[in-house]
Design an enzyme around this catalytic site. Sequence first.
Site, PDB file in Angstrom:
ATOM      1  N   ASP A 248      20.703 -20.537  50.164  1.00 27.72           N
ATOM      2  CA  ASP A 248      20.692 -19.444  51.668  1.00 27.72           C
ATOM      3  C   ASP A 248      18.634 -19.589  52.010  1.00 27.72           C
ATOM      4  O   ASP A 248      18.566 -20.584  51.541  1.00 27.72           O
ATOM      5  CB  ASP A 248      21.218 -18.322  51.038  1.00 27.72           C
ATOM      6  CG  ASP A 248      20.477 -17.270  49.511  1.00 27.72           C
ATOM      7  OD1 ASP A 248      19.320 -17.559  49.189  1.00 27.72           O
ATOM      8  OD2 ASP A 248      21.491 -16.889  48.492  1.00 27.72           O
ATOM      9  N   LYS A 270      23.529 -16.189  54.070  1.00 30.41           N
ATOM     10  CA  LYS A 270      23.110 -14.607  55.347  1.00 30.41           C
ATOM     11  C   LYS A 270      22.373 -15.148  56.351  1.00 30.41           C
ATOM     12  O   LYS A 270      20.908 -14.927  55.480  1.00 30.41           O
ATOM     13  CB  LYS A 270      24.122 -13.941  54.139  1.00 30.41           C
ATOM     14  CG  LYS A 270      24.818 -14.427  53.257  1.00 30.41           C
ATOM     15  CD  LYS A 270      25.445 -13.153  52.770  1.00 30.41           C
ATOM     16  CE  LYS A 270      24.568 -13.464  51.293  1.00 30.41           C
ATOM     17  NZ  LYS A 270      23.926 -12.663  49.850  1.00 30.41           N
ATOM     18  N   MET A 383      13.227  -6.005  52.305  1.00 25.04           N
ATOM     19  CA  MET A 383      14.664  -5.823  52.982  1.00 25.04           C
ATOM     20  C   MET A 383      14.317  -4.988  53.207  1.00 25.04           C
ATOM     21  O   MET A 383      15.350  -4.255  54.190  1.00 25.04           O
ATOM     22  CB  MET A 383      16.725  -5.961  52.435  1.00 25.04           C
ATOM     23  CG  MET A 383      16.644  -7.012  51.808  1.00 25.04           C
ATOM     24  SD  MET A 383      18.345  -7.132  50.783  1.00 25.04           S
ATOM     25  CE  MET A 383      17.664  -6.374  49.826  1.00 25.04           C
TER      26      MET A 383
HETATM   27  N1  SAH Z   1      15.982 -11.959  45.336  1.00 24.40           N
HETATM   28  C1  SAH Z   1      15.268 -11.887  45.519  1.00 24.40           C
HETATM   29  C2  SAH Z   1      14.754 -11.007  46.906  1.00 24.40           C
HETATM   30  C3  SAH Z   1      16.312 -10.917  47.789  1.00 24.40           C
HETATM   31  S1  SAH Z   1      16.060  -9.720  49.258  1.00 24.40           S
HETATM   32  C4  SAH Z   1      14.111 -11.913  45.357  1.00 24.40           C
HETATM   33  O1  SAH Z   1      14.133 -11.588  43.493  1.00 24.40           O
HETATM   34  O2  SAH Z   1      12.676 -11.797  45.459  1.00 24.40           O
HETATM   35  C5  SAH Z   1      15.710 -10.188  50.003  1.00 24.40           C
HETATM   36  C6  SAH Z   1      14.105  -9.703  50.192  1.00 24.40           C
HETATM   37  O3  SAH Z   1      13.099 -10.362  49.641  1.00 24.40           O
HETATM   38  C7  SAH Z   1      13.203  -9.992  51.854  1.00 24.40           C
HETATM   39  O4  SAH Z   1      14.405  -8.934  52.670  1.00 24.40           O
HETATM   40  C8  SAH Z   1      12.136  -9.260  51.787  1.00 24.40           C
HETATM   41  O5  SAH Z   1      11.526  -8.317  51.406  1.00 24.40           O
HETATM   42  C9  SAH Z   1      11.809  -9.889  50.203  1.00 24.40           C
HETATM   43  N2  SAH Z   1      11.750 -11.844  50.013  1.00 24.40           N
HETATM   44  C10 SAH Z   1      11.715 -12.269  49.431  1.00 24.40           C
HETATM   45  N3  SAH Z   1      10.935 -14.016  49.743  1.00 24.40           N
HETATM   46  C11 SAH Z   1       9.974 -13.344  50.406  1.00 24.40           C
HETATM   47  C12 SAH Z   1       8.632 -14.242  51.035  1.00 24.40           C
HETATM   48  N4  SAH Z   1       8.583 -14.734  50.501  1.00 24.40           N
HETATM   49  N5  SAH Z   1       8.122 -13.228  51.058  1.00 24.40           N
HETATM   50  C13 SAH Z   1       7.780 -11.935  51.534  1.00 24.40           C
HETATM   51  N6  SAH Z   1       9.555 -11.100  51.111  1.00 24.40           N
HETATM   52  C14 SAH Z   1       9.943 -11.634  50.359  1.00 24.40           C
END
Ligand code: SAH
Length: 464
Positions: A248, A270, A383
């Site tokens: 994704d 998504k 998020m």
């Molecule tokens: N499974 C992922 C999270 C998915 S939810 C994890 O463990 O990191 C998606 C949210 O994760 C985004 O809206 C943001 O808030 C955060 N996120 C994921 N990657 C990021 C990044 N490289 N920099 C900043 N926020 C990030």
Amino acid sequence: MEFLPLFHNLRGARVLVVGGGEIALRKSRLLADAGAILRVVAPEIGTELRELIDSSGGEQILRGYNEADLNGCVLIIAATDDESLNAQVSSDARARGVPVNVVDAPALCSVIFPAIVDRSPLVIAVSSGGDAPVLARLIRARMESWIPPTYGHLAGLAARFRHQVKKLFPNVQQRRAFWEDVFQGPIADRQLAGQGAEAERLLQAKLDGEPPVASGEVYLVGAGPGDPDLLTFRALRLMQQADVVLYDRLVAPAILELCRRDADRIYVGKKRADHAVPQDQINQQLVDLAKQGKRVVRLKGGDPFIFGRGGEEIEELAAHGIPFQVVPGITAASGCAAYAGIPLTHRDYAQSVRFVTGHLKDGTSDLPWKDLVSPAQTLVFYMGLIGLPIICSELVKHGRSADTPAALIQQGTTSNQRVFTGTLANLPQLVAEHEVHAPTLVIVGEVVTLRDKLKWFEGAQGTV
Ligand code: SAH
């Protein structure tokens, strides 16, 4: 070739080590691992080395070296800091035609110790002929990283079936083809995933000539927050053997590049409020592909089990009896915090950290605000960009001070990382001012001030 690599069977054989210090200990450990009986000669011998000698069933001789110490030994190691003594031991051993190793003196050696990757019974030895041991060690480190720790179990599996296979396939070419298939297919996957009994069952079925069931598998892989350097060894290995990759939006292109070149890539991203592919459709797609016998990698940003809906996907797989593995990844909170210089906990500022979804389902009511306002707690919102004004105002309304430090980290760990710090009072304003976009992580708490204290600067972590 300066030295011919040979593997030496030392089980039950006597080896002389001259020297009782740290280096003698290091060599003795290897010798004991290989089953040698140690004879150590030195005026003084350290405690750890003494214990090792005892457990090898060997003997310690507490005096200076003498030529007769060589009697009955199949290998001699000189590990003292006395150069002339080392030279003496070397020439005595050579005169008797017994192999000798003098630590750090290749010219005095008839045999040398390689750098070793031990996946017993599989052992890989690397040598620079004594010219550049550090280089040999670096190569070893590389191999350590791409040969899984359990790789040796494959050799164990092969050993258990060797005779059967030999009997069934008298022809060498046939046997080679058979084993290549085993070591590169689902049987090896099972063994490496720690499911030895299942690997044996499949191997037996293959030998019994049962028609192979197209057995696909799904790997739910955490790809980390963006920097490919943060992938785990296991993630990389599975990505390189995938037939299909479902990914994704959060998965960085540089990470996708590391998947097997000829794997099919399917985007199932998504966007918030714009569900490109509904979750149940993704679940179904995973099931269908696996049923076609494909090895499917489902790449997830960060960690699959942290706001990643990984739980829902495996539920569906389990319901259909599809084998799967889950590979943890570095979650955005860990990655972004480390690359932005914000320790998530700190003895003086925060005794706990809480990962919270900022995706507010129905206005303000669905987060336990009262639990979130403890001053000694760091909050990390995933998020949280859209709901940020509400998040900040609710936290203040429920008692967290308006000047609580807070940070926004956009595209953390990548070369596009941007970090903005402020307070609960002005964070939403910062978003507007700097046009901050997703993916962005929000960190709230006193720990944010540590970034300035540490004089952190962008790129301090060598972002890509
Ligand atoms: N499974 C992922 C999270 C998915 S939810 C994890 O463990 O990191 C998606 C949210 O994760 C985004 O809206 C943001 O808030 C955060 N996120 C994921 N990657 C990021 C990044 N490289 N920099 C900043 N926020 C990030």
